[in-house]
Design a protein around this motif. Structure first.
Motif, short mmCIF file in Angstrom:
data_model
loop_
_atom_site.label_atom_id
_atom_site.label_comp_id
_atom_site.label_asym_id
_atom_site.label_seq_id
_atom_site.Cartn_x
_atom_site.Cartn_y
_atom_site.Cartn_z
N THR A 91 0.83 -1.20 0.00
CA THR A 91 0.00 0.00 0.00
C THR A 91 0.87 1.25 0.00
N ALA A 92 0.65 2.11 -0.98
CA ALA A 92 1.47 3.32 -1.14
C ALA A 92 0.94 4.13 -2.31
N VAL A 93 1.47 5.34 -2.42
CA VAL A 93 1.29 6.11 -3.65
C VAL A 93 2.46 5.75 -4.55
N TYR A 94 2.15 5.36 -5.77
CA TYR A 94 3.16 4.94 -6.73
C TYR A 94 3.39 6.07 -7.74
N TYR A 95 4.66 6.37 -7.94
CA TYR A 95 5.06 7.46 -8.84
C TYR A 95 5.97 6.93 -9.94
N CYS A 96 5.84 7.46 -11.12
CA CYS A 96 6.83 7.18 -12.15
C CYS A 96 7.73 8.41 -12.32
N ARG A 97 8.95 8.12 -12.66
CA ARG A 97 9.93 9.17 -12.93
C ARG A 97 10.61 8.85 -14.23
N GLY A 98 10.66 9.83 -15.11
CA GLY A 98 11.27 9.63 -16.41
C GLY A 98 12.51 10.48 -16.58
N GLN A 99 13.57 9.84 -17.09
CA GLN A 99 14.78 10.57 -17.48
C GLN A 99 14.62 10.85 -18.96
N VAL A 100 14.39 12.12 -19.30
CA VAL A 100 13.92 12.49 -20.63
C VAL A 100 14.75 13.61 -21.22
#
Length: 120
Positions: A91-100
């Motif tokens: 259980t958590a808030v899931y974040y994506c991070r992009g190296q762009v």
């Protein structure tokens, strides 16, 4: 301006599965890598998984290894996180991070997060 938008989070019972998505959009850009992180209440942010955009090679954090799988769709500029055998501690808030790369600069971009709640 590059934007990342996550989706797919919801309430699920322990032992169930979810697939999260993160779509990158906004002008002309190239993705180098995408990563998933999560933050549970009262805890520090935790690395979950990463994928190299060109090679498709992946790396998964120890706490989710064998249960979570990261993948990508190069055409749709989308990264996925398939989560199986979910546990209440996921259980958590899931974040994506992009190296762009956008223009001449390479930067990290974050999505707004999607809530995953696993009930026991």
């Amino acid at each position: 301006q590059v934007q990342l938008v996550e989706s797919g989070g919801r309430l699920v019972q322990a032992g169930g599965s979810l697939r999260l998505s993160c779509v990158a959009s906004g002008g002309t850009f190239s993705i180098y890598a995408m990563r998933w992180f999560r933050r549970a209440p009262g805890k520090e942010r935790e690395f979950v998984a990463a994928i190299n955009w060109s090679t498709g090679s992946t790396y998964t954090g120890d706490s989710v290894k064998g249960r979570f799988t990261i993948s990508r769709d190069n055409v749709e500029n989308t990264v996925y996180l398939q989560m199986n055998s979910l546990k209440p501690e996921d259980t958590a808030v899931y974040y994506c991070r992009g190296q762009v790369r956008a223009g001449v600069s390479v930067s990290d971009y974050w999505g707004q997060g999607t809530q995953v709640t696993v009930s026991s």
